[in-house]
Write a protein that holds these residues in place. Sequence first.
Motif, PDB file in Angstrom:
ATOM      1  N   TYR A   1     -31.551  39.095 -26.026  1.00  0.00           N
ATOM      2  CA  TYR A   1     -30.114  39.252 -25.811  1.00  0.00           C
ATOM      3  C   TYR A   1     -29.867  39.512 -24.330  1.00  0.00           C
ATOM      4  O   TYR A   1     -30.528  40.360 -23.712  1.00  0.00           O
ATOM      5  CB  TYR A   1     -29.571  40.432 -26.619  1.00  0.00           C
ATOM      6  N   MET A   2     -28.901  38.783 -23.760  1.00  0.00           N
ATOM      7  CA  MET A   2     -28.581  38.903 -22.339  1.00  0.00           C
ATOM      8  C   MET A   2     -27.061  39.050 -22.185  1.00  0.00           C
ATOM      9  O   MET A   2     -26.357  38.129 -21.769  1.00  0.00           O
ATOM     10  CB  MET A   2     -29.112  37.689 -21.564  1.00  0.00           C
ATOM     11  N   PRO A   3     -26.530  40.238 -22.529  1.00  0.00           N
ATOM     12  CA  PRO A   3     -25.084  40.453 -22.452  1.00  0.00           C
ATOM     13  C   PRO A   3     -24.639  40.943 -21.077  1.00  0.00           C
ATOM     14  O   PRO A   3     -25.375  41.615 -20.353  1.00  0.00           O
ATOM     15  CB  PRO A   3     -24.856  41.550 -23.486  1.00  0.00           C
ATOM     16  N   ASP A   4     -23.395  40.629 -20.747  1.00  0.00           N
ATOM     17  CA  ASP A   4     -22.706  41.310 -19.664  1.00  0.00           C
ATOM     18  C   ASP A   4     -22.236  42.667 -20.169  1.00  0.00           C
ATOM     19  O   ASP A   4     -21.891  42.820 -21.343  1.00  0.00           O
ATOM     20  CB  ASP A   4     -21.466  40.528 -19.221  1.00  0.00           C
ATOM     21  N   MET A   5     -22.216  43.635 -19.276  1.00  0.00           N
ATOM     22  CA  MET A   5     -21.411  44.834 -19.461  1.00  0.00           C
ATOM     23  C   MET A   5     -20.467  44.855 -18.266  1.00  0.00           C
ATOM     24  O   MET A   5     -20.838  45.253 -17.166  1.00  0.00           O
ATOM     25  CB  MET A   5     -22.279  46.085 -19.566  1.00  0.00           C
ATOM     26  N   LYS A   6     -19.252  44.374 -18.494  1.00  0.00           N
ATOM     27  CA  LYS A   6     -18.343  44.070 -17.390  1.00  0.00           C
ATOM     28  C   LYS A   6     -17.533  45.259 -16.908  1.00  0.00           C
ATOM     29  O   LYS A   6     -17.228  45.350 -15.703  1.00  0.00           O
ATOM     30  CB  LYS A   6     -17.373  42.949 -17.813  1.00  0.00           C
ATOM     31  N   TYR A   7     -17.130  46.125 -17.823  1.00  0.00           N
ATOM     32  CA  TYR A   7     -16.160  47.171 -17.465  1.00  0.00           C
ATOM     33  C   TYR A   7     -16.513  48.495 -18.135  1.00  0.00           C
ATOM     34  O   TYR A   7     -17.041  48.524 -19.249  1.00  0.00           O
ATOM     35  CB  TYR A   7     -14.751  46.788 -17.947  1.00  0.00           C
ATOM     36  N   GLY A   8     -16.134  49.562 -17.447  1.00  0.00           N
ATOM     37  CA  GLY A   8     -16.187  50.876 -18.056  1.00  0.00           C
ATOM     38  C   GLY A   8     -14.818  51.409 -18.392  1.00  0.00           C
ATOM     39  O   GLY A   8     -14.697  52.540 -18.893  1.00  0.00           O
ATOM     40  N   ASP A   9     -13.788  50.621 -18.138  1.00  0.00           N
ATOM     41  CA  ASP A   9     -12.412  51.074 -18.327  1.00  0.00           C
ATOM     42  C   ASP A   9     -11.621  50.028 -19.105  1.00  0.00           C
ATOM     43  O   ASP A   9     -11.600  48.848 -18.732  1.00  0.00           O
ATOM     44  CB  ASP A   9     -11.758  51.328 -16.965  1.00  0.00           C
ATOM     45  N   GLU A  10     -10.958  50.440 -20.164  1.00  0.00           N
ATOM     46  CA  GLU A  10     -10.251  49.514 -21.054  1.00  0.00           C
ATOM     47  C   GLU A  10      -9.078  48.841 -20.359  1.00  0.00           C
ATOM     48  O   GLU A  10      -8.838  47.640 -20.543  1.00  0.00           O
ATOM     49  CB  GLU A  10      -9.764  50.275 -22.300  1.00  0.00           C
ATOM     50  N   ALA A  11      -8.340  49.579 -19.551  1.00  0.00           N
ATOM     51  CA  ALA A  11      -7.150  49.019 -18.913  1.00  0.00           C
ATOM     52  C   ALA A  11      -7.519  47.890 -17.946  1.00  0.00           C
ATOM     53  O   ALA A  11      -6.829  46.873 -17.869  1.00  0.00           O
ATOM     54  CB  ALA A  11      -6.373  50.114 -18.184  1.00  0.00           C
ATOM     55  N   LYS A  12      -8.612  48.069 -17.221  1.00  0.00           N
ATOM     56  CA  LYS A  12      -9.027  47.019 -16.287  1.00  0.00           C
ATOM     57  C   LYS A  12      -9.499  45.778 -17.044  1.00  0.00           C
ATOM     58  O   LYS A  12      -9.238  44.645 -16.628  1.00  0.00           O
ATOM     59  CB  LYS A  12     -10.112  47.544 -15.353  1.00  0.00           C
TER      60      LYS A  12
END
Length: 305
Positions: A178-189
């Motif tokens: 599995y090679m996922p992105d983890m793009k954000y730590g903030d829901e609003a962004k």
Amino acid sequence: MNNIPEPSYLKLLRKDTFEGRVRLAYHHLQACDVCPLKCGVNRLSGELGVCKTGKLAQVSSYGPHPGEERPISGGRGSGTIFFSRCNLRCVYCQNADISQMGTGREVHADTLGSIMLELQRMGCHNINLVSPSHVVPQILAAVKFAGENGLHIPLVYNTGGYDSLEMLQLLDGVVDIYMPDMKYGDEAKARKYSLVSNYPEINQKAVLEMHRQVGDLEMDQNGIALWGLLIRHLILPNELADSEEVLRFIAEKISKNTYVNIMDQYHPAYRAREFAELNRRITPDEYQQVVAMAIKFGLTQLDSF
């Protein structure tokens, strides 16, 4: 090849349970909830949701890819299949012609499986499924066909990280890497820049499930990935990805041995110039700050280039 463990999907094929997974996955297309968008359209009858993909997957291009992470591309390239469309709508997407404009052609499952076999014949280390989240049923059907006809190299699920837990559970025992992105730590962004709701929560649950299935990244004696989890995190300018929150989650909730690629190649693409805060590359200082965060949290497997 004798010293390389066989891919997970071959073991599942021998249990004669693969067809049931394919049928169950296709059932989800009737009122589509294949990804967290849950559009509810009947893709089997030709209705289209946000991903604008119906019963058949669309392939933009395929071929050996030398430019992925070192454990994925190795010396012979990763057998990359670029699926058209995406369930994310990132305003800065660097492949918008594929993900948003939909360049590509529809393919039946046996054709998709034949592409996998062709990539194997080319000598690729693995089959690399790029932007697969909205076409999991079609992928399962293709893997069944390919596995029954001689496919024997690992499967890489290369995703933006906005994935359905139900689909991931159907992929348990099928996907090796599995090679996922983890793009954000903030829901609003995430809502502002990728136009989706609850990205951090959905992403974190998905990556935890991926790690449960395959564990930390394992490589052969030549440094080629055999199975496991590899996470990508793209640094955005002005701390818009909340990198500290992402890296803390990886270290504290997944594993300090997680293989993490901290990516510095952001540049304004697609609609990014409409957002002043996105309209520049990241600086060397921003990059070094994120790498320092990863080291501070005790992450030991960093592929930063």
